[in-house]
Design an enzyme around this catalytic site. Sequence first.
Site, PDB file in Angstrom:
ATOM      1  N   GLU A 275       0.860  -1.205   0.095  1.00 46.91           N
ATOM      2  CA  GLU A 275      -0.105   0.072   0.111  1.00 46.91           C
ATOM      3  C   GLU A 275       0.904   1.186   0.102  1.00 46.91           C
ATOM      4  O   GLU A 275       1.377   1.186   0.837  1.00 46.91           O
ATOM      5  CB  GLU A 275      -1.015  -0.026   1.061  1.00 46.91           C
ATOM      6  CG  GLU A 275      -1.928  -1.110   1.092  1.00 46.91           C
ATOM      7  CD  GLU A 275      -2.951  -0.856   2.365  1.00 46.91           C
ATOM      8  OE1 GLU A 275      -3.745  -2.014   2.751  1.00 46.91           O
ATOM      9  OE2 GLU A 275      -2.660  -0.108   3.290  1.00 46.91           O
TER      10      GLU A 275
ATOM     11  N   ASP B 164      -5.544   9.794   9.786  1.00 46.11           N
ATOM     12  CA  ASP B 164      -4.075   9.116  10.382  1.00 46.11           C
ATOM     13  C   ASP B 164      -3.668   9.601  11.445  1.00 46.11           C
ATOM     14  O   ASP B 164      -3.947  11.069  11.951  1.00 46.11           O
ATOM     15  CB  ASP B 164      -3.211   9.131   8.963  1.00 46.11           C
ATOM     16  CG  ASP B 164      -3.343   8.558   7.879  1.00 46.11           C
ATOM     17  OD1 ASP B 164      -3.231   7.324   8.163  1.00 46.11           O
ATOM     18  OD2 ASP B 164      -3.489   9.277   6.800  1.00 46.11           O
TER      19      ASP B 164
ATOM     20  N   TYR C 139     -10.969  -4.329   3.177  1.00 42.11           N
ATOM     21  CA  TYR C 139     -10.031  -3.954   4.438  1.00 42.11           C
ATOM     22  C   TYR C 139     -10.948  -3.509   5.607  1.00 42.11           C
ATOM     23  O   TYR C 139     -11.693  -2.619   5.640  1.00 42.11           O
ATOM     24  CB  TYR C 139      -9.450  -2.643   3.830  1.00 42.11           C
ATOM     25  CG  TYR C 139      -8.250  -1.965   4.828  1.00 42.11           C
ATOM     26  CD1 TYR C 139      -8.331  -1.967   6.244  1.00 42.11           C
ATOM     27  CD2 TYR C 139      -7.056  -1.755   4.177  1.00 42.11           C
ATOM     28  CE1 TYR C 139      -7.352  -1.432   6.948  1.00 42.11           C
ATOM     29  CE2 TYR C 139      -6.100  -1.111   4.775  1.00 42.11           C
ATOM     30  CZ  TYR C 139      -6.188  -1.079   6.199  1.00 42.11           C
ATOM     31  OH  TYR C 139      -5.074  -0.686   6.963  1.00 42.11           O
TER      32      TYR C 139
END
Lengths: 409, 274
Positions: free
Chosen positions: B52, B63, B178
Amino acid sequence: MAPDTPTAEPLESYRSGPDAHGHFGIFGGRFVAETLMPLVLELEAAYTDACRSSEFQDEFDYYAEHYIGRPSPLYFARSLTETLGGAKIYFKRDELNHTGAHKINNTLGQILLARRMGKSRIIAETGAGQHGVATATVCALFDLPCVVYMGATDIERQAPNVFRMKLLGAEVIPVTSGTGTLKDAMNDALRDWVANVEDTFYIIGTVAGPHPYPAMVRDFQSIIGRETREQIQAAEGRLPDALVACIGGGSNAMGLFHPFLDDAVRIVGVEAGGLGVDTDKHAASLTGGRPGVLHGNRTYLLQDTDGQITDAHSISAGLDYPGIGPEHSWLHELGRVEYVSVTDAEALEAFKLCCQAEGIIPALEPAHALAHVTKLAPQMSKDQIIVMNLCGRGDKDIFTVAQALGVEL
Amino acid sequence: MTKSDRLAETFARLNAEERGALATFITAGDPDLPTSAKLLQRLPGAGADIIELGMPFSDPMADGPAIQAANLRALKQGASLAKTLEMVSTFRTEDEVTPIILMGYFNPIYQYGVSRFVNDATQAGVDGLILVDLPVEEDAELCDPARTGGLHWIRLVTPTTDEKRLSTVLRNSSGFVYHVSIAGITGTRSGAAGSIDDAVTRLRRHTSLPIAVGFGIKTSEQVAAITKTADAAVVGSAIINVIEANLDDQGQAEPALLDNVCTLVTALAQGARN
């Protein structure tokens, strides 16, 4: 991609946005992580439900009157009108609200909604600290824990507001990520929300963010425009010829403008031109930016060619944001609202003029609106009327102004 | 989908080997463009089965601190979306097998131009996309054109994705799914083993796509535990932390950086090979 030039295509109503997906034309939307998406949908459902509830409306009205002190006066600024020698100038006095700005109209609405949803923890982002103070205030009122994210840079330049928030019981978390300003504070608030999905309500301070925030914040702020309609009718027996308000994210402006969008009234939004929109030190997203996606919505943003968000600059911390509410972007492209910019220096001059002519120390944000009024009023005739939103008072800004004027306090 | 579906081939091969996949995340251009390119090249040899590659963005809202810092380091060194695609092209001259998934936020792609991006990414040898801020509600933006252009669209499924929403989220997704093990940002905590197993079992009832699990996975033991039930474990911040630990006072890569990152990746890969 969106056209960069405004296209004036008349709509049946300019008060029709957003659509069911939260879009104002191509602007708005829900550009958030999947973790937040169910929460955003839950909020939308709860807000729709609250809008239909007379109990919710009554509760809002009660606190608006008895706690905030609404309606705020519509004041004829006689001396300023005479000085400028043109149109009659009225101030919508939202600086007289409890906490000193329009921000509390929105935090009141959102905290009542949070209570209705059974949320037990409140988070907010703040730039200048006005929204942080307004959030901390309603959290104290309703006894809910409050966490405010504030850029480390802003904490330094807005120390009095940081202390106010702490006095009110809020926890102020300095944000050092990114460039440590309002956009980063918003990033960190979103990160907090993602990690505390069960109990937390995020009170966004402006007409931006994922749907339904832009519409919801606008609705809570529209009390400004609704009162103005009634008050100007009572004072003059007609609607004004022009409305002027400053724009960072654009909540005070949207609150004033929205009830007038379908009337024959000229509407002008004033962005912060900083050192000039031809420099890289300004906060004029519509004048100097282009459409992009940030903080949950598509809107005009200050960014580089690679789509990296660039820093905004303004003497006014409350306008220092690289984006703008999506409804403003839409009204800009439709050509319904004119968007202009005013520099730091022009805002400072207007700030001094307001103090001296009217005995009102305005916040630096509405000083931008006033700077434009000083250009507009003399071009209009004496029987015409301008209403300007005086959306905040200047106590918080005296240190910044003193520094700009080279005065040591 | 793609001419040769590297993701499907990878999962089929690992299935035959009866082991899970290690997916590693790095940010393109972190800590600088040349070092990042070399690292990308060495990851498969060190044990990464899927890569990734983060597309740097100034405001990575989902994040944690480690990847935020990686984004800023990369941007400071001149990283851009165009350079990320160049890195992939260069990588593909030597590696035709390892799938590369670009991961990031929408705005840089929006500014690059969606159709131009889909075309250039496909040309460069990108296999799929993960866009953090494009939920199913915004599929018209990039998901639809990307799938038409032959790229896999990999969705994040989170602890807040309820049963009713799950079928909507799985629609128009391919490559793998995911599973985000926690409600939170990258590089912080990880989900409890039991809740991850439950989530994977639940997902299997809804999809036949391979399932990857990520967020908060730092050790070989965690990789081993996750790949018992899931098809892949994703490690990001732990790798970024090693990059950060191997920078000198000026933020320059120290000579041992590449070896130290590869040592970690090899150790993590052991977890997937148990």
